[in-house]
Design a protein around this motif. Structure first.
Motif, PDB file in Angstrom:
ATOM      1  N   UNK A 199       0.833  -1.194   0.000  1.00  0.00           N
ATOM      2  CA  UNK A 199       0.000   0.000   0.000  1.00  0.00           C
ATOM      3  C   UNK A 199       0.874   1.253   0.000  1.00  0.00           C
ATOM      4  N   UNK A 200       0.347   2.309  -0.600  1.00  0.00           N
ATOM      5  CA  UNK A 200       1.061   3.583  -0.648  1.00  0.00           C
ATOM      6  C   UNK A 200       0.419   4.624   0.255  1.00  0.00           C
ATOM      7  N   UNK A 201      -0.748   4.293   0.828  1.00  0.00           N
ATOM      8  CA  UNK A 201      -1.402   5.243   1.716  1.00  0.00           C
ATOM      9  C   UNK A 201      -2.516   4.590   2.504  1.00  0.00           C
ATOM     10  N   UNK A 202      -2.679   5.043   3.744  1.00  0.00           N
ATOM     11  CA  UNK A 202      -3.821   4.679   4.593  1.00  0.00           C
ATOM     12  C   UNK A 202      -4.387   5.961   5.162  1.00  0.00           C
ATOM     13  N   UNK A 203      -5.712   5.959   5.413  1.00  0.00           N
ATOM     14  CA  UNK A 203      -6.358   7.137   5.955  1.00  0.00           C
ATOM     15  C   UNK A 203      -7.326   6.760   7.071  1.00  0.00           C
ATOM     16  N   UNK A 204      -7.307   7.538   8.128  1.00  0.00           N
ATOM     17  CA  UNK A 204      -8.362   7.478   9.127  1.00  0.00           C
ATOM     18  C   UNK A 204      -9.484   8.416   8.702  1.00  0.00           C
ATOM     19  N   UNK A 205     -10.662   8.202   9.257  1.00  0.00           N
ATOM     20  CA  UNK A 205     -11.834   8.987   8.878  1.00  0.00           C
ATOM     21  C   UNK A 205     -12.441   9.622  10.127  1.00  0.00           C
ATOM     22  N   UNK A 206     -12.776  10.900  10.019  1.00  0.00           N
ATOM     23  CA  UNK A 206     -13.438  11.615  11.105  1.00  0.00           C
ATOM     24  C   UNK A 206     -14.845  12.003  10.676  1.00  0.00           C
ATOM     25  N   UNK A 207     -15.821  11.574  11.462  1.00  0.00           N
ATOM     26  CA  UNK A 207     -17.209  11.994  11.240  1.00  0.00           C
ATOM     27  C   UNK A 207     -17.546  13.064  12.280  1.00  0.00           C
ATOM     28  N   UNK A 208     -18.793  13.433  12.378  1.00  0.00           N
ATOM     29  CA  UNK A 208     -19.190  14.439  13.362  1.00  0.00           C
ATOM     30  C   UNK A 208     -19.177  13.892  14.781  1.00  0.00           C
ATOM     31  N   UNK A 209     -19.053  12.561  14.919  1.00  0.00           N
ATOM     32  CA  UNK A 209     -19.142  11.968  16.254  1.00  0.00           C
ATOM     33  C   UNK A 209     -17.905  11.190  16.684  1.00  0.00           C
TER      34      UNK A 209
END
Length: 266
Positions: A199-209
């Motif tokens: 893999x060349x990238x990983x991302x975390x995700x932020x929601x409103x909660x």
């Protein structure tokens, strides 16, 4: 609790299954050759993927030191060995199958991490041997894909590249222009797959909660077998709400993610 019924082909290879490897297999440790064989065998210790078994006579002379310990593995008994090459010593690096183990008697299997570089013919192999019973296809699809979490739309794409891999849920790789990058934070996570590459990238995700770690990933330079996914981004089906052509797909069970992580070395 309702049982999850997968919508993808399951692994079907039984534990203990043995087959010939129709490829030259080589291994190196400390820049020295450990084995070179065209007579390797596959043995399945679990359904997901096999181990290589190398005939003892195709292993470098003096490279293995018998530790005098017998191991009870899922398909039979084996004797544990240390790998020793000059000053390099790796205890528990290999096991030699007992004479009463069908199909692999007289052969040696190595812990993957004990060998620095594995080759099938002249191409390096990563993570674990590729199973001859696993198929991985990357198909362009015009079916719309929407990804949501906690009511937030993370991606809304009119098309995708679907990766269909035996024993795992379909993954939907999306063009980056259809992703809400305001909710994505890059991480340092890297995983490897013998079928797709690193893999060349990983991302975390932020929601409103909440913030969800390592929810999406990309392969900018995948293997040629799945070249269409280059630069695209996929989300864990198990951890998001994924709509295909407007229909919410059931989330795969946590077991499938554990299998994925075992095969991809998270």
């Amino acid at each position: 609790m309702e049982r999850f019924t997968p919508d993808y082909p399951e692994m079907i290879v039984p534990v203990g299954h043995v087959e010939p490897v129709p490829r030259r297999i080589r291994g190196y440790a400390g820049n020295l050759p450990v084995f070179d064989t065209v007579r390797a065998r596959y043995v399945w210790l679990w359904p997901g993927y096999p181990q290589y078994c190398v005939p003892r006579e195709d292993i470098r002379d003096g490279a293995l030191l018998d530790e005098g310990r017998t191991m009870a593995l899922r398909v039979g008994r084996a004797r544990r060995h240390t790998l020793r090459l000059g000053s390099l010593t790796r205890p528990g690096a290999a096991w030699e199958w007992a004479d009463d183990v069908p199909g692999v008697a007289g052969c040696v299997s190595f812990r993957w991490e004990a060998i620095d570089a594995w080759f099938e013919e002249d191409e390096q192999v990563f993570v674990h041997p590729r199973s001859p019973y696993t198929r991985v296809d990357a198909l362009r699809s015009g079916r719309g894909v929407r990804v949501m979490l906690d009511g937030a739309v993370l991606a809304d794409a009119p098309s995708s590249v679907m990766v269909l891999e035996t024993g795992l849920p379909t993954r939907y790789y999306l063009d980056r222009v259809y992703i809400d990058w305001t909710r994505m934070q890059p991480t340092d996570t890297v995983t490897s797959c013998p079928y797709k590459g690193n893999t060349s990238g990983y991302w975390s995700v932020t929601t409103d909660t909440a913030t969800y770690p390592d929810l999406a990933w990309a392969y900018d330079f995948p293997t040629r077998q799945v070249a269409p996914i280059a630069g695209l981004v996929a989300f864990y089906n198990e951890r998001v709400d994924l709509y295909l052509d407007g229909h919410l797909l059931p989330r795969p069970s946590g077991v499938t993610r554990a299998i994925w992580e075992q095969q991809h070395r998270v």
